[in-house]
Design an enzyme around this catalytic site. Structure first.
Site, PDB file in Angstrom:
ATOM      1  N   ASP A 134       0.840  -1.155  -0.137  1.00 60.17           N
ATOM      2  CA  ASP A 134      -0.028  -0.122  -0.007  1.00 60.17           C
ATOM      3  C   ASP A 134       0.854   1.169   0.056  1.00 60.17           C
ATOM      4  OD1 ASP A 134      -2.375   1.318   0.080  1.00 60.17           O
ATOM      5  OD2 ASP A 134      -2.601   1.464   2.164  1.00 60.17           O
ATOM      6  N   TYR A 136       1.077   5.803  -0.428  1.00 64.16           N
ATOM      7  CA  TYR A 136       0.867   6.807   0.408  1.00 64.16           C
ATOM      8  C   TYR A 136       0.869   8.054  -0.554  1.00 64.16           C
ATOM      9  CZ  TYR A 136       0.422   9.767   4.706  1.00 64.16           C
ATOM     10  OH  TYR A 136      -0.061  10.335   5.449  1.00 64.16           O
ATOM     11  N   HIS A 141      -3.860  14.170   0.517  1.00 70.50           N
ATOM     12  CA  HIS A 141      -4.374  12.860   1.788  1.00 70.50           C
ATOM     13  C   HIS A 141      -3.133  13.187   2.815  1.00 70.50           C
ATOM     14  CE1 HIS A 141      -5.299   9.631   4.255  1.00 70.50           C
ATOM     15  NE2 HIS A 141      -4.116   9.137   3.951  1.00 70.50           N
ATOM     16  N   ARG A 150       0.153  16.260  13.003  1.00 70.00           N
ATOM     17  CA  ARG A 150       1.744  16.887  13.387  1.00 70.00           C
ATOM     18  C   ARG A 150       1.562  18.198  13.462  1.00 70.00           C
ATOM     19  NH1 ARG A 150       3.111  12.479  10.287  1.00 70.00           N
ATOM     20  NH2 ARG A 150       3.168  13.562   8.537  1.00 70.00           N
ATOM     21  N   ASP A 241      -9.375   0.298   1.349  1.00 68.05           N
ATOM     22  CA  ASP A 241      -8.423  -0.061   2.599  1.00 68.05           C
ATOM     23  C   ASP A 241      -9.008   0.121   4.011  1.00 68.05           C
ATOM     24  OD1 ASP A 241      -5.895  -0.949   3.945  1.00 68.05           O
ATOM     25  OD2 ASP A 241      -5.057   1.001   3.681  1.00 68.05           O
ATOM     26  N   GLN A 248      -4.439   1.814  14.873  1.00 70.78           N
ATOM     27  CA  GLN A 248      -3.443   2.137  14.125  1.00 70.78           C
ATOM     28  C   GLN A 248      -2.512   3.177  14.985  1.00 70.78           C
ATOM     29  OE1 GLN A 248      -5.001   4.144  10.345  1.00 70.78           O
ATOM     30  NE2 GLN A 248      -2.839   4.694   9.626  1.00 70.78           N
ATOM     31  N   LYS A 261      -4.551  -2.050  10.115  1.00 67.73           N
ATOM     32  CA  LYS A 261      -4.691  -2.044   8.754  1.00 67.73           C
ATOM     33  C   LYS A 261      -4.978  -3.616   8.020  1.00 67.73           C
ATOM     34  CE  LYS A 261      -3.806   2.066   7.351  1.00 67.73           C
ATOM     35  NZ  LYS A 261      -4.713   2.860   6.519  1.00 67.73           N
ATOM     36  N   THR A 358      -4.744   6.454  -0.041  1.00 67.90           N
ATOM     37  CA  THR A 358      -6.042   7.128   0.218  1.00 67.90           C
ATOM     38  C   THR A 358      -5.818   8.398  -0.993  1.00 67.90           C
ATOM     39  OG1 THR A 358      -6.142   6.700   2.299  1.00 67.90           O
ATOM     40  CG2 THR A 358      -7.697   8.534   1.563  1.00 67.90           C
TER      41      THR A 358
HETATM   42 CA    CA Z   1      -4.105   2.937   2.636  1.00 64.04          CA
END
Ligand code: CA
Length: 424
Positions: A134, A136, A141, A150, A241, A248, A261, A358
């Site tokens: 997967d 990112y 996103h 953060r 997903d 998480q 996940k 995502t």
């Molecule tokens: Ca994902």
């Protein structure tokens, strides 16, 4: 141009204007009917075409291939024949179903054996997935998540614009559309608590993604360039997903996603070939600030303009669209992901799957997860039945849809849906 992609083609099978499956699509999947074994099929409009019977009756005699692949319960062996052969198959299917071709159109006995309505078949998991990764790769996103957790001024971590960040996921729990998902259980650290608790996930989420299926193996120790990458990508599907945000959040430092996940991911049943998506290519974002390393540079249009939609249907209620996004919101494209994945010499096998990460757009109505849509639970989403959602409830069904549309041609993926069941 690939013959089967010609936008002016018409089929003798009736296809409505808003169908995802015109004669230019010809995706591949696995069906089951009655007591017969699972086997390969394609779809035009709402009509499913049994490829094993089509082969049995001699319709692929002109294609130089081993037609036993059509009797397999997954499309792996078919993909492994290579793009030259799978393209020839797609072109042959296209020819058989063109409006002016009478060879099958005028043979009622054959049609009865080969064709059936999509509502009369069970669509099974199309691929035996070996390994699943997967990524990112949507900047929007990653920026949203970085802003929430953060610092809005430094939302992206220092590596993000230099490499497609990813993690190795779990292939065993990838399931086909329609498979219900049990709410996962696990450890969570409630805010302010000193000890973690064990229990059912309270912050269950989806992630709107696209997945690609690898149709060609690469060699251990060898890297695949961005130039060569498309040869390894057989086709795409919609990918949800499922994510347990509370599990998480507590587990992911320092090694990344794990049980939050791995409990489930859902895919749409028809694998749409990369070839069929050719019309929807668009250019990528500038990658000059910072400039990417040479092995991640690429030529040509490698992003795809595919409209994506997310619907949430409460138990017994109406489905409501909660997001509209697009596959174009990708900073890193599939070729860069594949090149990066193999740059260290790690090999791909036929049937491996990669997901995009995502896919969020730039506006709040285009975000690809509940986490972002409800902005960490601070902006609940109103449902048609008067209830609200911050995250997913038991009984909710989550549906993803997607299609490309250009110059009157629409190529789509159908949908992937999954219902949330209570924890076991
Ligand atoms: Ca994902």
């Amino acid at each position: 141009m690939i013959a089967a992609n010609n936008p002016s083609l018409k089929s003798w099978i009736e296809v409505s204007g808003d169908s995802d499956f015109p004669i230019q699509n010809i995706p591949f999947g696995i069906i089951k009917t009655g007591r017969r074994q699972p086997r390969m099929a394609t779809i035009i409009g709402n009509t499913v075409i049994d490829l094993s019977v089509l082969a049995e009756l001699g319709y692929f005699n002109s294609v130089n291939m081993d037609t036993s692949v059509f009797y397999m319960p997954v499309i792996n062996e078919f993909m492994a024949l290579g793009k030259e052969t799978t393209r020839a198959v797609r072109n042959r299917i296209s020819a058989i179903f063109q409006h002016n071709n009478g060879e099958l159109r005028d043979n009622d006995e054959h049609k009865t054996q080969i064709l059936c309505d999509v509502d009369d078949v069970q669509l099974l998991m199309p691929v035996a997935v070996g390994d699943y990764t997967d990524f990112y790769s949507s900047r929007e996103h990653a920026t949203n998540v970085g802003t929430m957790f953060r610092d809005p001024d430094n939302a992206l971590l220092p590596n993000w614009l230099h490499l497609p960040v990813g993690y190795h996921g779990r292939a065993s729990s990838i399931v086909v559309s329609g498979t219900p998902i049990h709410r996962p259980k696990g450890q969570q650290m409630p805010a302010g608590a000193e000890m973690p608790v064990y229990g059912a996930c309270k912050l269950l989420d989806f992630e709107l993604e696209m997945g690609f299926v690898v149709g060609k193996s690469s060699q251990l120790g060898q890297s695949v360039s961005t130039d060569e990458a498309e040869d390894y990508i057989f086709g795409l599907c919609l990918f949800n997903d499922w994510s347990a945000r509370d599990i998480q959040k507590w587990e992911y430092v320092p090694l990344g996603p794990f049980l939050g996940k791995s409990f489930a991911s859902s895919i749409s049943p028809w694998i749409v070939t990369l070839d069929a998506l050719d019309h929807f290519r668009i250019s990528g974002p500038e990658q000059k600030e910072p400039e990417v390393l040479p092995y991640l540079k690429y030529e040509g249009d490698k992003r795809y303009n595919i409209a994506l939609e997310v619907l949430l249907q409460p138990e017994g209620g109406e489905a409501k669209t909660i997001s509209r996004s697009n596959f174009k919101y990708m900073y890193w494209n599939m070729c860069q992901q594949l090149a990066h994945h193999t740059v260290n010499g790690c090999n791909f096998n036929v049937g491996d799957m990669c997901a995009s990460g995502t896919i969020s757009g730039t506006t709040p109505d285009s975000y690809g997860s509940m986490l972002e849509l409800s902005w960490r639970g601070t902006k609940p989403l109103p449902m048609a039945d008067g209830t609200e959602r911050k995250f997913l409830k038991d009984g909710d069904t989550l549906i993803l849809r997607g299609f490309g549309e250009k110059d009157g041609l629409r190529i789509g993926f159908g949908e992937v849906s999954g219902k949330v069941l209570p924890a076991t």
